[in-house]
Design an enzyme around this catalytic site. Structure first.
Site, PDB file in Angstrom:
ATOM      1  N   ARG A  91       0.806  -1.161  -0.133  1.00  0.00           N
ATOM      2  CA  ARG A  91      -0.017  -0.081  -0.119  1.00  0.00           C
ATOM      3  C   ARG A  91       0.784   1.149   0.129  1.00  0.00           C
ATOM      4  O   ARG A  91       0.502   2.175   0.763  1.00  0.00           O
ATOM      5  CB  ARG A  91      -0.986  -0.020   1.248  1.00  0.00           C
ATOM      6  CG  ARG A  91      -2.179  -1.100   0.989  1.00  0.00           C
ATOM      7  CD  ARG A  91      -2.817  -1.031   2.110  1.00  0.00           C
ATOM      8  NE  ARG A  91      -4.069  -1.919   2.064  1.00  0.00           N
ATOM      9  CZ  ARG A  91      -5.077  -1.886   2.753  1.00  0.00           C
ATOM     10  NH1 ARG A  91      -5.169  -1.029   4.040  1.00  0.00           N
ATOM     11  NH2 ARG A  91      -5.867  -2.577   2.602  1.00  0.00           N
ATOM     12  N   HIS A  92       1.961   1.159  -0.946  1.00  0.00           N
ATOM     13  CA  HIS A  92       2.725   2.428  -1.121  1.00  0.00           C
ATOM     14  C   HIS A  92       3.499   2.360  -2.498  1.00  0.00           C
ATOM     15  O   HIS A  92       3.214   1.457  -2.947  1.00  0.00           O
ATOM     16  CB  HIS A  92       3.806   2.540   0.235  1.00  0.00           C
ATOM     17  CG  HIS A  92       4.760   1.583   0.141  1.00  0.00           C
ATOM     18  ND1 HIS A  92       4.735   0.435   0.750  1.00  0.00           N
ATOM     19  CD2 HIS A  92       6.035   1.597  -0.544  1.00  0.00           C
ATOM     20  CE1 HIS A  92       5.647  -0.446   0.599  1.00  0.00           C
ATOM     21  NE2 HIS A  92       6.474   0.166  -0.060  1.00  0.00           N
ATOM     22  N   ALA A  93       3.975   3.387  -2.763  1.00  0.00           N
ATOM     23  CA  ALA A  93       4.998   3.760  -4.008  1.00  0.00           C
ATOM     24  C   ALA A  93       6.310   4.120  -3.361  1.00  0.00           C
ATOM     25  O   ALA A  93       6.253   4.714  -2.159  1.00  0.00           O
ATOM     26  CB  ALA A  93       4.427   4.473  -4.844  1.00  0.00           C
TER      27      ALA A  93
END
Length: 140
Positions: free
Chosen positions: A54-56
């Site tokens: 749930r991230h970049a």
């Protein structure tokens, strides 16, 4: 902005199996992995309801390998999405920078190995999806 198909790809690693078992070889510095490996971690003990990632990342590239079991990875660049099932220990998923990733649907025996191009730096993570969309919309 790059197309999603330019930001991820499936890697197949050599498997040197014989009657003694299998040996999969993974080497950095543009051998099998398109970067110098600076950090390694793995995820295990997550059940099928858990969503990880749930991230970049602004600077880090990744290769994800399910060395045991299976999991799914949803990748998106804010316009396009794809889902990849990692289910073979000789299969890797390369993720370029600025790709949003969600890992989920872990089998009970899943061990997800992650190879990284950079050492950990929390400041380069984008953990809010709306912030991610704003940042990528400003890229050329």
């Amino acid at each position: 902005m790059k197309r999603l198909e330019e930001q991820y790809r499936i890697l197949e690693f050599p498997d040197f199996g014989d009657e003694r078992g299998n040996l999969v070889v993974i080497e950095g510095e543009n051998q099998n992995i398109p970067f110098d490996i600076k950090r390694v971690f793995y995820i295990y003990g997550s059940d099928s309801q858990v969503i990880r990632g749930r991230h970049a990342n602004r600077r880090t590239q990744f290769v994800l390998i399910n060395v045991a079991g299976r999991s799914r990875v949803r990748v998106t660049n804010g316009r396009e999405s794809a889902v990849v099932e990692l289910n073979r220990p000789r299969m890797g998923l390369f993720l370029d920078t600025m790709v949003w990733k969600d890992m989920y649907d872990f089998s009970p025996d899943s061990i997800l190995l992650v190879l990284c191009s950079e050492h950990y730096d929390g400041s380069e993570h984008i953990r809010d999806y709306n912030t991610y969309i704003r940042e990528i919309s400003q890229q050329p």
